[in-house]
Design an enzyme around this catalytic site. Structure first.
Site, PDB file in Angstrom:
ATOM      1  N   SER A  35      -3.114 -31.981 -77.319  1.00 26.91           N
ATOM      2  CA  SER A  35      -3.524 -30.583 -77.127  1.00 26.91           C
ATOM      3  C   SER A  35      -3.453 -29.873 -78.473  1.00 26.91           C
ATOM      4  O   SER A  35      -2.631 -30.235 -79.326  1.00 26.91           O
ATOM      5  CB  SER A  35      -2.565 -29.896 -76.146  1.00 26.91           C
ATOM      6  N   TYR A  53       6.038 -27.684 -73.891  1.00 28.73           N
ATOM      7  CA  TYR A  53       4.738 -28.350 -73.781  1.00 28.73           C
ATOM      8  C   TYR A  53       4.209 -28.699 -75.179  1.00 28.73           C
ATOM      9  O   TYR A  53       3.771 -29.825 -75.427  1.00 28.73           O
ATOM     10  CB  TYR A  53       3.760 -27.436 -73.041  1.00 28.73           C
TER      11      TYR A  53
END
Ligand SMILES: NC(=O)c1ccc[n+]([C@@H]2O[C@H](COP(=O)([O-])OP(=O)(O)OC[C@H]3O[C@@H](n4cnc5c(N)ncnc54)[C@H](OP(=O)(O)O)[C@@H]3O)[C@@H](O)[C@H]2O)c1
Length: 242
Positions: free
Chosen positions: A130, A143
């Site tokens: 990501s 995350y």
């Protein structure tokens, strides 16, 4: 590497980017093994793509799932989960789940499936990371850390391997159930979500062309490069626009 006839394992194939990747891989002529937890959704993607479904939880049984998958030429490690909010409010269970599913499980799967690729002198591993792992995102620190771990794991592995390719795909915001599932909808007006098919095409292209790193959309490499070259400036801009 050519995908036609290759045995390809896609994790997280029951939804979003993984399901789109399975469809794109089937178009390219790959023989698919598809992993996910939701049997109904996974079997529906498997029926559509001619793949074999392997149902299970990567957080608790990565080794068992790898052995059910059998030998593969390509691993697309895509399964993942998010959590958003201030760190002090993040339950310990969510910290454990994110680090296990997003980082430990991909490492374990790679550890178990890579030796076969090395032995055959052919293979490719793709990690769906990501942009959060490249720049760090406010209220998504855990995350971001799991995805940063994945990116650096891939980098180290790439130095280690000769005949097996390693790619990282770094999406920005993608239009999937990811945000609903993490319990915090995507609320910004910009950047606009891209369709999961766009990420799927980037995954296939990374394998076919041996690309180390692909941002989706491509302009996202700019904030990542700015952070690398001028971290002070990046922090100022992130505080203003981030
Ligand atoms: N959507 C975005 O904006 C975005 C942006 C950047 C990166 N990503 C990354 O892209 C990847 C795919 O996300 P997505 O957007 O497609 O989200 P999604 O639609 O929620 O799909 C997530 C997939 O991961 C699987 N999964 C989650 N936890 C699992 C576990 N414990 N064991 C086995 N499988 C598990 C899910 O399986 P079940 O559905 O069967 O439970 C599902 O197939 C993730 O790694 C995510 O971090 C997403």
């Amino acid at each position: 590497m050519r995908l036609s006839g290759a045995r390809v394992l896609v994790t997280g194939a029951s939804s979003g980017i993984g399901a789109a990747t399975a469809r794109e891989m089937a178009e390219a002529g790959a023989r698919l093994v598809l992993m996910g937890r939701d049997r109904r959704r996974l079997e529906s993607v498997a029926a559509e793509t001619g793949g074999r479904a392997v149902v299970g939880d990567l957080a608790t049984d990565a080794a068992g799932l790898a052995s059910q998958a059998g030998p593969v030429d390509v691993l697309v490690s895509n399964a993942g989960a998010g959590w958003a909010g201030p760190l002090a409010r993040m339950p310990g269970e969510a910290v454990e789940r994110l680090t296990t599913v997003n980082l430990t499980a991909p490492i374990l799967l790679t550890r178990l499936l890579l030796p076969g690729m090395v032995e055959r002198g052919r293979g490719h591993v793709v990690f769906v990371a990501s942009i959060a792992g490249a720049v760090g995102v406010r209220e998504e620190a855990v995350y971001s850390a799991t995805k940063a771990g994945l990116i650096v794991f891939a980098e180290g592995l790439r130095h280690e391997l000769r005949d097996v390719g390693v790619s990282v795909v770094l999406p920005g915001v993608v239009d999937t159930p990811f945000f609903d599932r993490r319990g915090m909808p995507y609320a910004r007006r910009w950047p606009r979500p891209v369709p999961p098919e766009r990420v799927a095409r980037a995954v296939v292209s990374a394998i076919e062309h041996g690309r180390a790193e692909t941002y989706v959309p491509g302009w996202l490499r700019v904030p990542s490069r700015v952070r690398g070259a001028a971290p002070g400036l990046f922090r100022l801009l992130a505080a203003r626009f981030g």
